[in-house]
Design an enzyme around this catalytic site. Sequence first.
Site, short mmCIF file in Angstrom:
data_model
loop_
_atom_site.label_atom_id
_atom_site.label_comp_id
_atom_site.label_asym_id
_atom_site.label_seq_id
_atom_site.Cartn_x
_atom_site.Cartn_y
_atom_site.Cartn_z
N SER A 114 0.84 -1.20 0.00
CA SER A 114 0.00 0.00 0.00
C SER A 114 0.88 1.26 0.00
CB SER A 114 -0.96 -0.04 1.20
OG SER A 114 -2.00 0.90 1.07
N ASP A 167 -9.86 -4.90 -4.57
CA ASP A 167 -9.33 -3.87 -3.66
C ASP A 167 -10.18 -2.60 -3.78
OD1 ASP A 167 -7.79 -2.04 -2.20
OD2 ASP A 167 -5.91 -2.91 -2.88
N HIS A 204 -7.86 -5.46 -0.21
CA HIS A 204 -6.64 -4.74 0.16
C HIS A 204 -5.92 -5.54 1.25
CE1 HIS A 204 -4.16 -1.21 -0.10
NE2 HIS A 204 -4.22 -1.00 1.20
#
Length: 223
Positions: A114, A167, A204
Amino acid sequence: MRPELVIPSLKAHTATVIFLHGLGDSGHGWSAVAKMLQPALPHVKWILPHAPARPITINYGEEMPGWYDIRSLSETERVEDEPGMMDSLSKVSELIKNEEAHVPLSRIVLGGFSQGAAMTLLHATTAERTCAGYVALSGYLPLRNRLNEIGIKGRSVPVFQAHGEDDIVVRFAWGKASNSALTSSTSGLGFTNVTFKSYPDMGHSGDVQEFHDLTAWLQTVIP
């Protein structure tokens, strides 16, 4: 930054992976993954840094560990925290330089998840000297509107990008757009050695198949 978490290699240390966590996390959040990959990579030491606490605009200014501020998750309205990114990039570069006292740069992989993936790709595209390879999980290439100014084109350094198709934080389309910005020889940087993996039904987060693919890639880059 606080002193980083270090997970020593199981055998003689000949390579290092430096892995940057995501927003609100710490290096400890990725220690289980590092230990899971160790049996297949016994020569690798893992360094898991901790981002400093900073106010995060999208979370109403609450302080939490972050490599830079995030003001919006909108692809079209995002105003990026370039000073924060560059400050963290400097600290990560210093960490890499310090690790060169133990193994050469050609045996160091930089990776992240991320926000950490964004920092990883920023280093890959702007650093004068590249690591052995770069890993970007569920991330994106930041400062894309400045690539022509700050990006270095035509690099052959290995890059492993992976993204969940479900995601909703860093959307899959952002990951694909980042891949295009890295690899396109006409509108992007023309990187020539980028692997992009996508995972259906993954949000995610991480995935067993993703970690299997990552392990295989690392075995080729830092055997």
